[in-house]
Design a protein around this motif. Sequence first.
Motif, short mmCIF file in Angstrom:
data_model
loop_
_atom_site.label_atom_id
_atom_site.label_comp_id
_atom_site.label_asym_id
_atom_site.label_seq_id
_atom_site.Cartn_x
_atom_site.Cartn_y
_atom_site.Cartn_z
N PRO A 215 36.19 30.28 42.32
CA PRO A 215 37.74 29.47 42.01
C PRO A 215 38.94 30.90 41.92
CG PRO A 215 36.26 28.50 40.64
CD PRO A 215 35.39 29.58 41.50
N SER A 216 38.53 31.92 41.84
CA SER A 216 39.52 32.55 42.30
C SER A 216 39.62 33.51 43.34
CB SER A 216 39.20 34.55 40.57
OG SER A 216 39.08 33.47 39.26
N ALA A 217 39.09 32.81 44.16
CA ALA A 217 39.49 33.27 45.33
C ALA A 217 40.71 32.48 45.70
CB ALA A 217 38.38 32.84 46.59
N ARG A 218 41.07 31.80 45.35
CA ARG A 218 42.62 30.76 45.29
C ARG A 218 43.50 31.82 45.12
NH1 ARG A 218 39.85 26.90 43.76
NH2 ARG A 218 41.12 26.74 42.21
N PHE A 219 44.00 32.76 43.75
CA PHE A 219 44.16 33.51 43.26
C PHE A 219 44.54 35.18 43.05
CE2 PHE A 219 42.02 29.91 40.58
CZ PHE A 219 41.67 31.20 39.41
N GLY A 220 43.22 35.20 43.10
CA GLY A 220 42.79 36.86 42.80
C GLY A 220 41.68 37.18 44.00
N SER A 221 41.05 38.38 43.49
CA SER A 221 40.00 38.29 45.25
C SER A 221 38.90 38.79 44.39
CB SER A 221 40.66 39.63 45.46
OG SER A 221 40.49 40.82 45.00
N MET B 251 19.17 38.80 50.69
CA MET B 251 19.81 40.42 51.10
C MET B 251 20.51 40.12 49.33
SD MET B 251 21.44 42.63 52.90
CE MET B 251 21.74 44.11 52.08
N LYS B 252 20.67 40.75 48.44
CA LYS B 252 21.54 40.31 47.63
C LYS B 252 23.10 41.32 47.98
CE LYS B 252 17.54 40.69 44.02
NZ LYS B 252 16.71 42.04 43.20
N TYR B 253 23.80 40.09 47.23
CA TYR B 253 25.38 40.99 47.32
C TYR B 253 25.61 40.32 45.79
CZ TYR B 253 24.60 40.63 52.26
OH TYR B 253 24.09 41.16 53.40
N ILE B 254 26.80 41.34 45.65
CA ILE B 254 27.86 41.55 44.42
C ILE B 254 29.23 40.49 44.76
CG2 ILE B 254 28.15 43.50 44.32
CD1 ILE B 254 27.80 42.89 40.47
N CYS B 255 29.38 39.56 44.17
CA CYS B 255 30.59 38.98 44.08
C CYS B 255 31.27 39.54 43.09
CB CYS B 255 30.60 37.60 45.25
SG CYS B 255 29.94 37.63 46.14
N LEU B 256 32.62 40.39 42.76
CA LEU B 256 33.04 40.51 42.53
C LEU B 256 34.68 40.18 42.23
CD1 LEU B 256 33.30 44.46 42.57
CD2 LEU B 256 31.57 43.87 40.94
N ILE B 257 34.91 39.29 40.82
CA ILE B 257 35.52 38.62 41.11
C ILE B 257 37.18 39.69 39.84
CG2 ILE B 257 37.04 36.51 39.65
CD1 ILE B 257 33.91 35.54 39.61
N TYR B 258 38.19 39.83 41.11
CA TYR B 258 39.54 39.95 39.98
C TYR B 258 40.64 39.19 40.38
CZ TYR B 258 37.60 44.88 41.40
OH TYR B 258 36.64 45.77 41.85
N ASP B 259 41.02 39.08 38.56
CA ASP B 259 42.05 38.04 38.92
C ASP B 259 43.49 38.97 37.65
OD1 ASP B 259 41.03 36.10 39.80
OD2 ASP B 259 39.66 35.54 37.57
N GLY C 92 37.33 40.60 36.36
CA GLY C 92 36.76 39.82 34.76
C GLY C 92 35.72 38.75 34.92
N GLY C 93 34.87 39.71 36.41
CA GLY C 93 33.16 38.59 36.39
C GLY C 93 32.55 38.87 37.23
N PHE C 94 31.59 38.77 38.02
CA PHE C 94 30.86 38.61 39.03
C PHE C 94 30.05 37.54 39.28
CE2 PHE C 94 28.13 40.98 35.70
CZ PHE C 94 26.51 40.42 36.25
#
Length: 120
Positions: free
Chosen positions: A100-106, A1-9, A79-81
């Motif tokens: 990496p952004s999971a450590r300081f963003g979501s 299954m496809k998932y998108i991981c949206l990166i917020y910083d 910021g990206g995906f």
Amino acid sequence: MKYICLIYDDEKAFESLPQEQVDAVMSEYFDLSDALTGSGQLIAAEALQPVSSATVVRVRSGRLSTTDGPYAETKEQLGGFYLVEAKDLDEAIRIAGRIPSARFGSIEVRPIFECQRPGT
């Protein structure tokens, strides 16, 4: 299954980092992309230009309007995906935890809704 991981910083916080820290984080991103490519899980990944470069488009009563800049002021900006293939949500969450952004963003993880044109 496809998932998108949206990166917020927080863009401002990231911009304030010393260049060697920025380089280290970017190296982690490239390493993750290489690992996901190697495992066959990476479908696509992109970083976005700063939110100040965004244009918001709306159509109301048949009229198109645009607004420069972000739609809303928020602490974190998209910021990206990563678009990945994962066997289930748990695996997609594990992948998101490696970003990496999971450590300081979501990271927002959402399954892709695979739709087809009616009648096909």
